[in-house]
Design an enzyme around this catalytic site. Structure first.
Site, PDB file in Angstrom:
ATOM      1  N   ILE A  33     -55.934 -56.777 -43.923  1.00 53.48           N
ATOM      2  CA  ILE A  33     -54.553 -56.420 -43.581  1.00 53.48           C
ATOM      3  C   ILE A  33     -53.654 -56.403 -44.820  1.00 53.48           C
ATOM      4  O   ILE A  33     -52.605 -55.758 -44.824  1.00 53.48           O
ATOM      5  CB  ILE A  33     -54.011 -57.427 -42.518  1.00 53.48           C
ATOM      6  CG1 ILE A  33     -52.851 -56.829 -41.744  1.00 53.48           C
ATOM      7  CG2 ILE A  33     -53.613 -58.747 -43.147  1.00 53.48           C
ATOM      8  CD1 ILE A  33     -52.482 -57.618 -40.496  1.00 53.48           C
ATOM      9  N   ASN A  94     -64.600 -66.763 -50.949  1.00 50.03           N
ATOM     10  CA  ASN A  94     -63.732 -67.855 -51.379  1.00 50.03           C
ATOM     11  C   ASN A  94     -64.144 -69.083 -50.575  1.00 50.03           C
ATOM     12  O   ASN A  94     -64.167 -69.039 -49.341  1.00 50.03           O
ATOM     13  CB  ASN A  94     -62.257 -67.511 -51.135  1.00 50.03           C
ATOM     14  CG  ASN A  94     -61.777 -66.406 -52.059  1.00 50.03           C
ATOM     15  OD1 ASN A  94     -62.208 -66.321 -53.201  1.00 50.03           O
ATOM     16  ND2 ASN A  94     -60.895 -65.548 -51.576  1.00 50.03           N
ATOM     17  N   GLY A 100     -59.056 -70.292 -52.951  1.00 49.21           N
ATOM     18  CA  GLY A 100     -58.223 -69.269 -52.335  1.00 49.21           C
ATOM     19  C   GLY A 100     -58.552 -68.982 -50.886  1.00 49.21           C
ATOM     20  O   GLY A 100     -58.017 -68.032 -50.315  1.00 49.21           O
ATOM     21  N   GLN A 101     -59.447 -69.784 -50.284  1.00 47.32           N
ATOM     22  CA  GLN A 101     -59.771 -69.540 -48.872  1.00 47.32           C
ATOM     23  C   GLN A 101     -58.586 -69.918 -47.992  1.00 47.32           C
ATOM     24  O   GLN A 101     -58.063 -71.037 -48.088  1.00 47.32           O
ATOM     25  CB  GLN A 101     -61.015 -70.340 -48.460  1.00 47.32           C
ATOM     26  CG  GLN A 101     -61.475 -69.994 -47.039  1.00 47.32           C
ATOM     27  CD  GLN A 101     -62.774 -70.684 -46.641  1.00 47.32           C
ATOM     28  OE1 GLN A 101     -63.318 -71.507 -47.386  1.00 47.32           O
ATOM     29  NE2 GLN A 101     -63.267 -70.359 -45.455  1.00 47.32           N
ATOM     30  N   HIS A 107     -66.192 -65.218 -44.354  1.00 46.28           N
ATOM     31  CA  HIS A 107     -65.952 -63.779 -44.567  1.00 46.28           C
ATOM     32  C   HIS A 107     -66.324 -63.401 -45.986  1.00 46.28           C
ATOM     33  O   HIS A 107     -66.046 -64.127 -46.939  1.00 46.28           O
ATOM     34  CB  HIS A 107     -64.498 -63.404 -44.274  1.00 46.28           C
ATOM     35  CG  HIS A 107     -63.476 -64.259 -44.950  1.00 46.28           C
ATOM     36  ND1 HIS A 107     -63.147 -65.515 -44.489  1.00 46.28           N
ATOM     37  CD2 HIS A 107     -62.719 -64.050 -46.047  1.00 46.28           C
ATOM     38  CE1 HIS A 107     -62.222 -66.033 -45.282  1.00 46.28           C
ATOM     39  NE2 HIS A 107     -61.950 -65.173 -46.244  1.00 46.28           N
ATOM     40  N   LEU A 108     -66.939 -62.243 -46.095  1.00 46.67           N
ATOM     41  CA  LEU A 108     -67.324 -61.673 -47.387  1.00 46.67           C
ATOM     42  C   LEU A 108     -66.328 -60.557 -47.708  1.00 46.67           C
ATOM     43  O   LEU A 108     -66.193 -59.600 -46.942  1.00 46.67           O
ATOM     44  CB  LEU A 108     -68.746 -61.113 -47.296  1.00 46.67           C
ATOM     45  CG  LEU A 108     -69.329 -60.444 -48.544  1.00 46.67           C
ATOM     46  CD1 LEU A 108     -69.363 -61.406 -49.728  1.00 46.67           C
ATOM     47  CD2 LEU A 108     -70.743 -59.931 -48.247  1.00 46.67           C
TER      48      LEU A 108
HETATM   49  P1  5GP Z   1     -59.413 -65.686 -47.893  1.00 44.69           P
HETATM   50  O1  5GP Z   1     -58.140 -65.887 -48.671  1.00 44.69           O
HETATM   51  O2  5GP Z   1     -59.549 -66.727 -46.798  1.00 44.69           O
HETATM   52  O3  5GP Z   1     -60.640 -65.567 -48.741  1.00 44.69           O
HETATM   53  O4  5GP Z   1     -59.265 -64.263 -47.199  1.00 44.69           O
HETATM   54  C1  5GP Z   1     -58.667 -64.070 -45.956  1.00 44.69           C
HETATM   55  C2  5GP Z   1     -58.321 -62.614 -45.881  1.00 44.69           C
HETATM   56  O5  5GP Z   1     -58.051 -62.300 -44.530  1.00 44.69           O
HETATM   57  C3  5GP Z   1     -57.066 -62.245 -46.683  1.00 44.69           C
HETATM   58  O6  5GP Z   1     -57.402 -61.251 -47.639  1.00 44.69           O
HETATM   59  C4  5GP Z   1     -56.098 -61.750 -45.621  1.00 44.69           C
HETATM   60  O7  5GP Z   1     -55.310 -60.658 -46.058  1.00 44.69           O
HETATM   61  C5  5GP Z   1     -57.008 -61.374 -44.479  1.00 44.69           C
HETATM   62  N1  5GP Z   1     -56.422 -61.505 -43.169  1.00 44.69           N
HETATM   63  C6  5GP Z   1     -55.779 -62.600 -42.676  1.00 44.69           C
HETATM   64  N2  5GP Z   1     -55.365 -62.372 -41.414  1.00 44.69           N
HETATM   65  C7  5GP Z   1     -55.775 -61.113 -41.100  1.00 44.69           C
HETATM   66  C8  5GP Z   1     -55.639 -60.320 -39.920  1.00 44.69           C
HETATM   67  O8  5GP Z   1     -55.075 -60.713 -38.906  1.00 44.69           O
HETATM   68  N3  5GP Z   1     -56.182 -59.065 -39.963  1.00 44.69           N
HETATM   69  C9  5GP Z   1     -56.824 -58.589 -41.069  1.00 44.69           C
HETATM   70  N4  5GP Z   1     -57.308 -57.350 -41.009  1.00 44.69           N
HETATM   71  N5  5GP Z   1     -56.970 -59.318 -42.191  1.00 44.69           N
HETATM   72  C10 5GP Z   1     -56.445 -60.560 -42.209  1.00 44.69           C
END
Ligand code: 5GP
Ligand code: ZN
Length: 121
Positions: A33, A94, A100-101, A107-108
């Site tokens: 997103i 992450n 940064g998680q 998730h990859l």
């Molecule tokens: P992290 O920072 O945990 O490695 O990555 C989480 C990712 O999930 C971020 O890049 C963030 O933009 C994405 N994300 C969080 N909430 C949503 C959502 O509701 N929909 C989508 N498509 N992506 C999301």
């Protein structure tokens, strides 16, 4: 975070909308997103796993499958390296808050479509 409240579990269940690119019985892939590059896709297991930090040996095949799906999507998106190894993309997990998680469902990240630098911030 329980599966009931997990944003990615809600996306898999269709309770939160997403731009789906791929789905099978094990994984789901959709556009991030808040993309950090022209191509930014998330590949997630349908099974709720917090992250690599809680990965069990029984899930090794599942993680391998996530990479294979990422490779195929990168080809479809036109960012896979050519025979001269030009173009390319980054695959990132992450793991934990310092890394940064922010979403605690494995998730990859598949990120590409621009020149990237190393080391990451
Ligand atoms: P992290 O920072 O945990 O490695 O990555 C989480 C990712 O999930 C971020 O890049 C963030 O933009 C994405 N994300 C969080 N909430 C949503 C959502 O509701 N929909 C989508 N498509 N992506 C999301
Ligand atoms: Zn979840």
């Amino acid at each position: 975070m329980e599966e009931k409240d997990c944003i990615f579990c809600k996306i898999i269940r269709g309770e939160v909308p997403s731009q789906k690119l791929y789905e099978d019985d094990k994984v789901y892939a959709f556009r991030d997103i808040n993309p950090v590059a022209p191509v930014h896709i998330l590949i997630i297991p349908k099974k709720h796993i917090v992250g690599i930090q809680t990965l069990e040996e029984e899930d090794e095949c599942l993680v391998g499958h996530m990479f294979t799906v990422a490779k195929k999507i990168a080809q479809q998106e036109g960012i896979a390296p050519d025979e001269d190894l030009n173009r390319g993309y980054r695959l990132v997990f992450n793991v934990g808050k310092d890394a940064g998680q922010t979403v605690f469902h494995l998730h990859l990240h598949l990120i590409g479509g621009r020149q990237m630098s190393w080391p990451p911030g």
